[in-house]
Scaffold this active site. Structure first.
Site, PDB file in Angstrom:
ATOM      1  N   ILE A   1       0.864  -1.181   0.000  1.00 55.37           N
ATOM      2  CA  ILE A   1       0.000   0.000   0.000  1.00 55.37           C
ATOM      3  C   ILE A   1       0.901   1.232   0.000  1.00 55.37           C
ATOM      4  CG2 ILE A   1      -1.771   1.274   1.256  1.00 55.37           C
ATOM      5  CD1 ILE A   1      -2.735  -1.367   0.023  1.00 55.37           C
TER       6      ILE A   1
ATOM      7  N   HIS B   1     -13.720   4.615  11.943  1.00 52.16           N
ATOM      8  CA  HIS B   1     -14.623   5.761  12.109  1.00 52.16           C
ATOM      9  C   HIS B   1     -14.021   6.971  11.409  1.00 52.16           C
ATOM     10  CE1 HIS B   1     -12.747   8.333  15.327  1.00 52.16           C
ATOM     11  NE2 HIS B   1     -12.245   7.203  15.785  1.00 52.16           N
TER      12      HIS B   1
ATOM     13  N   ASP C   1      -6.624  10.343  14.742  1.00 46.59           N
ATOM     14  CA  ASP C   1      -7.870   9.784  15.292  1.00 46.59           C
ATOM     15  C   ASP C   1      -9.078  10.412  14.605  1.00 46.59           C
ATOM     16  OD1 ASP C   1      -9.767   8.527  16.857  1.00 46.59           O
ATOM     17  OD2 ASP C   1      -9.429   9.798  18.603  1.00 46.59           O
TER      18      ASP C   1
ATOM     19  N   GLU D   1     -18.605   8.003  16.028  1.00 48.39           N
ATOM     20  CA  GLU D   1     -17.912   7.103  16.958  1.00 48.39           C
ATOM     21  C   GLU D   1     -17.555   7.839  18.237  1.00 48.39           C
ATOM     22  OE1 GLU D   1     -14.305   5.184  18.815  1.00 48.39           O
ATOM     23  OE2 GLU D   1     -14.621   7.206  18.070  1.00 48.39           O
ATOM     24  N   GLU D   2     -17.145   9.093  18.078  1.00 52.38           N
ATOM     25  CA  GLU D   2     -16.688   9.858  19.232  1.00 52.38           C
ATOM     26  C   GLU D   2     -17.816  10.179  20.206  1.00 52.38           C
ATOM     27  OE1 GLU D   2     -13.743  10.038  19.897  1.00 52.38           O
ATOM     28  OE2 GLU D   2     -12.506  10.186  18.095  1.00 52.38           O
TER      29      GLU D   2
ATOM     30  N   ASP E   1      -8.542   1.967  14.177  1.00 50.90           N
ATOM     31  CA  ASP E   1      -8.804   3.235  14.862  1.00 50.90           C
ATOM     32  C   ASP E   1      -7.494   3.726  15.471  1.00 50.90           C
ATOM     33  OD1 ASP E   1      -9.761   5.361  16.283  1.00 50.90           O
ATOM     34  OD2 ASP E   1     -11.295   4.249  17.374  1.00 50.90           O
TER      35      ASP E   1
ATOM     36  N   HIS F   1      -7.207  13.778  20.725  1.00 55.69           N
ATOM     37  CA  HIS F   1      -8.401  14.590  20.963  1.00 55.69           C
ATOM     38  C   HIS F   1      -8.071  16.075  21.151  1.00 55.69           C
ATOM     39  CE1 HIS F   1     -11.513  11.253  22.134  1.00 55.69           C
ATOM     40  NE2 HIS F   1     -10.964  11.078  20.941  1.00 55.69           N
TER      41      HIS F   1
END
Length: 435
Positions: free
Chosen positions: A41, A122, A134, A168-169, A197, A284
């Site tokens: 890839i 996600h 993320d 998802e969060e 993830d 985050h």
């Protein structure tokens, strides 16, 4: 990745994300080595997708969160690539927190529709930033793997499906919606779901989910071939989009490069990086942008995804065995005595198999209260599911694999269920054994 840890309240209002299934999922059937090796890839292609996701976030308030324009633009970007590559795509809508959310599903034509290998990630970020690690990292790698399938015009024995999940969060909302709206017959066709993830963390570890042994071995074997040691993933166990699939009895697995846990000295010694520092210091946060990626980890994990897709989708599985089933409802008293549901097996010779499958469908408003045992005709007890006070999700819909090779096959086999805590009720809907 959502790593919030819920607690049970008296009103039973919390939705548990941790420990979504304290029991074992069935093992995916082992596949022979593929006739063709998986392609490499290209890292540049994966990073090009990340650049596009960053641009989308920058043009839409700095994030790609559920309910924001940046999320829908991200989904449209991924969908356009897949449509051009010959996938059959569909968008699934749901509502969460007063906003419309979207899942994107892409199917590659061909393969046995009764045996589906699925990979997903996600696509949403938190509101604080662009979410490039993320979970742009997982989303971009899954996308590029799907595009590699198209470039190779891969013709696997099993059907290939890819998914990008919304919200998802906010608590795995999109993937839960997808799984909960799949009929049981369709869920049973998914022979494995692979979740990705956070796979490009800047201070990376190499973590492998240990849920399904065949999927786990597929990833471990790949990294062993690179002389890269792996560890079992525990930081986000049960708190990403594989959890709803696992709860539904689908074999699951995946990869993870670490979030806000601290890398130990031992881990730094074997993987490099900085001990005493988080795997992702921008987890985050607003600094989770295109500079928050470790190229080596992203490259290795992207290639591992392709390896797993090629390996697990090639070769046929053993057809299901004989099924013995009862659909008689059995009420489960709240915090009361154990009850049983019985199937009688007759006309067989010898012992039960080492891979006896016990299929369970229990409707209950707090499944963690339940202890499940399989009781053999001679009274031998095999625990299927322990008590778990924090597991507040509804229902137990799972298939457990039991080594019952020491048991005579014929006789009355019982599913024994006991509710060990007060306030919640339910019943055994069905119970089956597959030999």
């Amino acid at each position: 990745m959502n790593l919030s840890v819920p607690r049970r309240t008296v009103a039973a209002a919390a939705i548990a994300l941790a420990g979504l299934l304290a029991s074992a999922a069935p093992a995916a059937s082992a596949a022979p080595a593929p006739a063709l090796a998986a392609p490499d890839i290209p890292l540049a292609n994966v990073k090009a997708h990340l650049t596009q996701l960053q641009s989308i976030a920058s043009a839409n308030g700095g994030n790609r969160a559920h309910g924001r324009a940046g999320y829908k633009a991200s989904l449209d970007y991924v969908k356009s690539k897949l449509d051009a590559a010959g996938f059959t795509t569909s968008i699934q809508q749901f509502t969460s927190s007063g906003a419309t959310g979207y899942n994107l599903i892409a199917d590659w034509p061909g393969g046995d529709a009764n045996q589906i290998v699925m990979a997903g990630s996600h696509l949403d970020s938190v509101g604080a930033g662009a979410g490039i690690n993320d979970n742009g990292s997982g989303s971009a790698a899954v996308l590029e793997t799907a595009l590699a399938v198209s470039r190779a015009q891969f013709k696997p024995d099993k059907h290939l499906r890819f998914g990008w999940w919304g919200a998802e969060e906010l608590g795995l909302v999109g993937s839960k919606y997808y799984v909960n709206n799949l009929p049981a017959t369709e869920r049973s066709k998914i022979s494995g779901y692979l979740n990705f993830d956070m796979i490009g963390s800047p201070n990376p570890g190499y973590f492998v989910y240990d849920d399904d042994p065949t999927i786990e071995k597929t990833f471990k074997d790949y990294f062993a071939g690179l002389s890269v040691p792996t560890e079992i993933e525990t930081e986000g166990d049960g708190r990403s989009d594989h959890a709803p699939f696992k709860n539904a009895g689908v074999p699951v697995g995946g990869l993870f490069s670490g979030a806000d846990y601290t890398k130990t000295a031992a881990q730094a010694q074997k993987w490099g990086g900085t001990a005493g520092q988080a795997f992702d210091r921008c987890y985050h946060s607003s600094c989770d942008n295109t500079s928050n990626i470790n190229d080596t980890a992203l490259d290795r994990n992207s290639d591992a995804i392709a390896h797993a897709i090629w390996t697990l989708s090639t070769g046929t599985t053993t057809p299901p065995g004989d099924v013995y089933e009862t659909t008689a409802d059995v009420p489960i008293p709240d915090n009361g005595a154990a009850v049983t549901s019985t199937v009688t097996v007759s006309g067989r010779t010898g012992n039960a198999p080492a891979t006896l499958k016990a299929g369970v469908d229990i409707k209950h408003t707090w499944r963690g209260d339940l202890v499940l045992d399989l009781v053999a005709p001679d009274g031998t007890v095999y625990n299927l599911k322990p008590f778990s006070s924090s597991d507040s999700a509804d229902n137990v819909q799972a298939t457990y694999t039991v080594n019952a090779s020491s048991e005579v096959a014929n006789g009355a086999w019982k599913l024994r269920v006991q509710d060990k805590a007060a306030q919640d009720t339910g019943y055994i809907d069905s119970f089956k054994l597959t030999f």
